[in-house]
Motif scaffolding. Structure first.
Motif, PDB file in Angstrom:
ATOM      1  N   MET A 165       0.968  -1.034  -0.103  1.00  0.00           N
ATOM      2  CA  MET A 165       0.087  -0.072  -0.179  1.00  0.00           C
ATOM      3  C   MET A 165       0.823   1.151   0.031  1.00  0.00           C
ATOM      4  SD  MET A 165      -3.073  -1.273   0.021  1.00  0.00           S
ATOM      5  CE  MET A 165      -4.087  -0.018   0.415  1.00  0.00           C
ATOM      6  N   THR A 166       0.514   2.005  -0.887  1.00  0.00           N
ATOM      7  CA  THR A 166       1.317   3.492  -0.701  1.00  0.00           C
ATOM      8  C   THR A 166       0.659   4.448  -0.168  1.00  0.00           C
ATOM      9  OG1 THR A 166       0.450   4.000  -2.839  1.00  0.00           O
ATOM     10  CG2 THR A 166       2.246   2.722  -3.031  1.00  0.00           C
ATOM     11  N   GLY A 167      -0.438   4.750   0.340  1.00  0.00           N
ATOM     12  CA  GLY A 167      -1.275   5.867   0.747  1.00  0.00           C
ATOM     13  C   GLY A 167      -1.832   6.584  -0.235  1.00  0.00           C
ATOM     14  N   GLN A 168      -2.106   6.091  -1.446  1.00  0.00           N
ATOM     15  CA  GLN A 168      -2.523   6.778  -2.500  1.00  0.00           C
ATOM     16  C   GLN A 168      -4.190   6.594  -2.308  1.00  0.00           C
ATOM     17  OE1 GLN A 168      -0.741   6.440  -6.636  1.00  0.00           O
ATOM     18  NE2 GLN A 168       0.288   4.763  -5.601  1.00  0.00           N
ATOM     19  N   PRO A 169      -4.852   7.470  -2.928  1.00  0.00           N
ATOM     20  CA  PRO A 169      -6.478   7.320  -2.661  1.00  0.00           C
ATOM     21  C   PRO A 169      -6.817   5.882  -3.325  1.00  0.00           C
ATOM     22  CG  PRO A 169      -6.109   9.091  -4.175  1.00  0.00           C
ATOM     23  CD  PRO A 169      -4.732   8.785  -3.816  1.00  0.00           C
ATOM     24  N   THR A 170      -7.993   5.399  -3.032  1.00  0.00           N
ATOM     25  CA  THR A 170      -8.694   4.455  -3.405  1.00  0.00           C
ATOM     26  C   THR A 170      -9.513   4.878  -4.423  1.00  0.00           C
ATOM     27  OG1 THR A 170      -7.936   2.732  -1.509  1.00  0.00           O
ATOM     28  CG2 THR A 170      -9.917   2.156  -2.886  1.00  0.00           C
ATOM     29  N   ILE A 171      -9.711   4.270  -5.551  1.00  0.00           N
ATOM     30  CA  ILE A 171     -10.614   4.909  -6.474  1.00  0.00           C
ATOM     31  C   ILE A 171     -11.466   3.531  -7.066  1.00  0.00           C
ATOM     32  CG2 ILE A 171     -11.078   5.991  -8.817  1.00  0.00           C
ATOM     33  CD1 ILE A 171      -9.692   7.653  -6.730  1.00  0.00           C
ATOM     34  N   LEU A 172     -12.671   3.838  -7.331  1.00  0.00           N
ATOM     35  CA  LEU A 172     -13.563   2.838  -8.017  1.00  0.00           C
ATOM     36  C   LEU A 172     -14.176   3.609  -9.304  1.00  0.00           C
ATOM     37  CD1 LEU A 172     -14.707   0.067  -8.014  1.00  0.00           C
ATOM     38  CD2 LEU A 172     -16.704   0.826  -6.555  1.00  0.00           C
ATOM     39  N   ALA A 173     -13.849   3.197 -10.567  1.00  0.00           N
ATOM     40  CA  ALA A 173     -14.201   3.439 -11.847  1.00  0.00           C
ATOM     41  C   ALA A 173     -15.050   2.411 -12.503  1.00  0.00           C
ATOM     42  CB  ALA A 173     -13.112   3.873 -12.497  1.00  0.00           C
ATOM     43  N   PHE A 174     -16.091   3.061 -12.967  1.00  0.00           N
ATOM     44  CA  PHE A 174     -16.634   1.923 -13.895  1.00  0.00           C
ATOM     45  C   PHE A 174     -17.353   2.623 -14.972  1.00  0.00           C
ATOM     46  CE2 PHE A 174     -19.356   3.549 -10.335  1.00  0.00           C
ATOM     47  CZ  PHE A 174     -20.198   4.302 -10.756  1.00  0.00           C
ATOM     48  N   ASP A 175     -17.626   2.044 -16.105  1.00  0.00           N
ATOM     49  CA  ASP A 175     -18.370   2.353 -17.320  1.00  0.00           C
ATOM     50  C   ASP A 175     -19.290   1.477 -17.827  1.00  0.00           C
ATOM     51  OD1 ASP A 175     -17.932   4.260 -20.021  1.00  0.00           O
ATOM     52  OD2 ASP A 175     -17.414   2.304 -20.714  1.00  0.00           O
ATOM     53  N   THR A 176     -20.422   1.950 -18.665  1.00  0.00           N
ATOM     54  CA  THR A 176     -21.184   1.028 -19.316  1.00  0.00           C
ATOM     55  C   THR A 176     -21.813   1.596 -20.558  1.00  0.00           C
ATOM     56  OG1 THR A 176     -23.219   2.084 -17.948  1.00  0.00           O
ATOM     57  CG2 THR A 176     -22.395  -0.010 -17.277  1.00  0.00           C
ATOM     58  N   SER A 177     -20.816   2.465 -21.189  1.00  0.00           N
ATOM     59  CA  SER A 177     -21.018   3.182 -22.393  1.00  0.00           C
ATOM     60  C   SER A 177     -21.163   2.166 -23.868  1.00  0.00           C
ATOM     61  CB  SER A 177     -20.162   4.348 -22.733  1.00  0.00           C
ATOM     62  OG  SER A 177     -18.728   3.754 -22.792  1.00  0.00           O
ATOM     63  N   THR A 178     -20.701   1.095 -23.541  1.00  0.00           N
ATOM     64  CA  THR A 178     -20.641   0.069 -24.873  1.00  0.00           C
ATOM     65  C   THR A 178     -21.568  -1.200 -24.251  1.00  0.00           C
ATOM     66  OG1 THR A 178     -18.548  -0.820 -24.395  1.00  0.00           O
ATOM     67  CG2 THR A 178     -18.826   1.192 -25.909  1.00  0.00           C
ATOM     68  N   ALA A 179     -21.347  -2.369 -24.892  1.00  0.00           N
ATOM     69  CA  ALA A 179     -22.052  -3.621 -24.499  1.00  0.00           C
ATOM     70  C   ALA A 179     -21.217  -4.180 -23.585  1.00  0.00           C
ATOM     71  CB  ALA A 179     -22.182  -4.443 -25.893  1.00  0.00           C
ATOM     72  N   THR A 202     -12.676  -0.824 -12.895  1.00  0.00           N
ATOM     73  CA  THR A 202     -11.488  -0.948 -12.106  1.00  0.00           C
ATOM     74  C   THR A 202     -11.357  -0.367 -10.812  1.00  0.00           C
ATOM     75  OG1 THR A 202     -10.395  -0.828 -14.415  1.00  0.00           O
ATOM     76  CG2 THR A 202      -9.145  -0.098 -12.454  1.00  0.00           C
ATOM     77  N   LEU A 203     -10.709  -1.080  -9.829  1.00  0.00           N
ATOM     78  CA  LEU A 203     -10.292  -0.717  -8.572  1.00  0.00           C
ATOM     79  C   LEU A 203      -8.879  -0.378  -8.547  1.00  0.00           C
ATOM     80  CD1 LEU A 203     -11.305  -0.100  -5.759  1.00  0.00           C
ATOM     81  CD2 LEU A 203     -10.653  -2.871  -5.362  1.00  0.00           C
ATOM     82  N   LEU A 204      -8.492   0.970  -8.059  1.00  0.00           N
ATOM     83  CA  LEU A 204      -7.106   1.202  -7.782  1.00  0.00           C
ATOM     84  C   LEU A 204      -6.959   1.370  -6.301  1.00  0.00           C
ATOM     85  CD1 LEU A 204      -6.553   4.146 -10.106  1.00  0.00           C
ATOM     86  CD2 LEU A 204      -5.926   1.680 -10.581  1.00  0.00           C
ATOM     87  N   LEU A 205      -6.459   0.237  -5.774  1.00  0.00           N
ATOM     88  CA  LEU A 205      -6.216   0.140  -4.667  1.00  0.00           C
ATOM     89  C   LEU A 205      -4.335   0.187  -3.950  1.00  0.00           C
ATOM     90  CD1 LEU A 205      -7.335  -0.693  -1.709  1.00  0.00           C
ATOM     91  CD2 LEU A 205      -7.305  -3.020  -2.321  1.00  0.00           C
ATOM     92  N   GLY A 206      -4.114   1.410  -3.672  1.00  0.00           N
ATOM     93  CA  GLY A 206      -2.627   1.542  -3.819  1.00  0.00           C
ATOM     94  C   GLY A 206      -2.151   1.387  -5.053  1.00  0.00           C
ATOM     95  N   ASP A 207      -0.989   0.331  -4.927  1.00  0.00           N
ATOM     96  CA  ASP A 207      -0.344   0.199  -6.394  1.00  0.00           C
ATOM     97  C   ASP A 207      -1.116  -1.039  -7.134  1.00  0.00           C
ATOM     98  OD1 ASP A 207       1.597   2.087  -6.218  1.00  0.00           O
ATOM     99  OD2 ASP A 207       2.913   0.734  -4.848  1.00  0.00           O
ATOM    100  N   LYS A 208      -2.200  -1.545  -6.415  1.00  0.00           N
ATOM    101  CA  LYS A 208      -2.835  -2.884  -7.168  1.00  0.00           C
ATOM    102  C   LYS A 208      -3.995  -2.334  -7.817  1.00  0.00           C
ATOM    103  CE  LYS A 208      -5.080  -7.238  -5.601  1.00  0.00           C
ATOM    104  NZ  LYS A 208      -5.520  -7.980  -4.631  1.00  0.00           N
ATOM    105  N   VAL A 209      -4.052  -3.016  -9.184  1.00  0.00           N
ATOM    106  CA  VAL A 209      -5.049  -2.535  -9.964  1.00  0.00           C
ATOM    107  C   VAL A 209      -5.761  -3.657 -10.443  1.00  0.00           C
ATOM    108  CG1 VAL A 209      -5.452  -1.820 -12.489  1.00  0.00           C
ATOM    109  CG2 VAL A 209      -3.582  -0.889 -11.154  1.00  0.00           C
ATOM    110  N   VAL A 210      -7.234  -3.670 -10.125  1.00  0.00           N
ATOM    111  CA  VAL A 210      -8.132  -4.871 -10.177  1.00  0.00           C
ATOM    112  C   VAL A 210      -9.179  -4.190 -11.205  1.00  0.00           C
ATOM    113  CG1 VAL A 210     -10.020  -6.204  -9.199  1.00  0.00           C
ATOM    114  CG2 VAL A 210      -7.788  -5.569  -8.226  1.00  0.00           C
ATOM    115  N   THR A 211      -9.271  -5.038 -12.454  1.00  0.00           N
ATOM    116  CA  THR A 211     -10.091  -4.826 -13.514  1.00  0.00           C
ATOM    117  C   THR A 211     -10.937  -5.852 -13.696  1.00  0.00           C
ATOM    118  OG1 THR A 211      -8.447  -3.002 -14.369  1.00  0.00           O
ATOM    119  CG2 THR A 211     -10.050  -3.830 -15.855  1.00  0.00           C
ATOM    120  N   ARG A 212     -12.211  -5.486 -14.166  1.00  0.00           N
ATOM    121  CA  ARG A 212     -13.211  -6.590 -14.456  1.00  0.00           C
ATOM    122  C   ARG A 212     -14.031  -5.990 -15.504  1.00  0.00           C
ATOM    123  NH1 ARG A 212     -17.494  -9.472 -10.378  1.00  0.00           N
ATOM    124  NH2 ARG A 212     -19.252 -10.098 -12.313  1.00  0.00           N
TER     125      ARG A 212
END
Length: 219
Positions: free
Chosen positions: A1-15, A20-30
């Motif tokens: 963990m780096t103290g960076q803000p935790t971001i949850l981003a999402f998109d439904t503009s196409t099919a 994506t979840l940014l959790l410190g330096d970890k990137v989780v994309t689905r």
């Protein structure tokens, strides 16, 4: 963990439903491919992503959301969800163009393109930021944004080969799924963006005018 803000981003503009979840330096994309049903699928999907990382809604610091261009209904679903979460959680929601997110991290002059209905493309030029406005273009050279020719422009997106052949721009692959770019740009703008996310529509709705004459109002 780096103290960076935790971001949850999402998109439904196409099919799809994409997040994506940014959790410190970890990137989780689905990315869940789906032609319909995004409205019902999105929130359970986001909860699953958070739960898998041992997080609750209160643990995120900001929300990133794709504002388009793309499908009208899909954009409204994700933007509406982001606004609701922002209000309920008291956390900022940051809207990011999918055209910008798609080329995030690429250097030099790059055209970002996405397929649009009726054989057209959404297209915008970038070079460490936008250098043209987003546009809905027909596949003709004189309808495309002008990019500096001496910069040897490249083009990225699902219509990159066709646009590249037409304009003499070199097709290039994105560095990551564009929902990840949405998350990264949202994190960079967490302290500088105070505007509510708003849909980016570049074309009129496809709804046809009614065929029946207007009713006659009798006094």
């Amino acid at each position: 963990m780096t103290g960076q803000p935790t971001i949850l981003a999402f998109d439904t503009s196409t099919a799809h439903c994409a997040a994506t979840l940014l959790l410190g330096d970890k990137v989780v994309t689905r990315i869940d491919e789906m032609a319909k049903g995004q409205a019902e699928h999105l929130m359970p999907m986001l909860i699953e992503i958070l739960t898998a990382e041992g997080l609750a809604w209160a643990d995120i610091d900001a929300i990133g959301v794709g504002i388009g261009p793309g499908n009208f209904t899909g954009i409204r679903i994700s933007v509406g969800a982001a606004r609701g979460l922002s209000l309920g959680l008291g956390k900022p929601a940051i809207g990011v163009s999918t055209l910008e997110a798609q080329v995030h991290g690429l250097s030099g002059v790059v055209g970002s393109c996405l397929r649009a209905p009726r054989g057209r493309v959404y297209l915008q030029g970038f070079c460490n930021g936008p250098i043209t406005k987003p546009a809905l273009c027909v596949m003709q050279a004189d309808d495309m944004p002008v990019l500096p020719p001496k910069s040897e422009p490249r083009v990225c997106g699902d219509a990159a080969q066709e646009v590249g052949d037409l304009m003499g721009w070199h097709p290039v692959a994105a560095l990551h799924p564009y929902v990840t770019g949405i998350a990264q740009l949202a994190r960079a703008r967490i302290h500088s963006n105070n505007e509510r996310p708003a849909p980016l529509y570049l074309r009129p709705a496809d709804a046809a005018p009614p065929k029946d004459p207007a009713p006659v109002i009798l006094a």
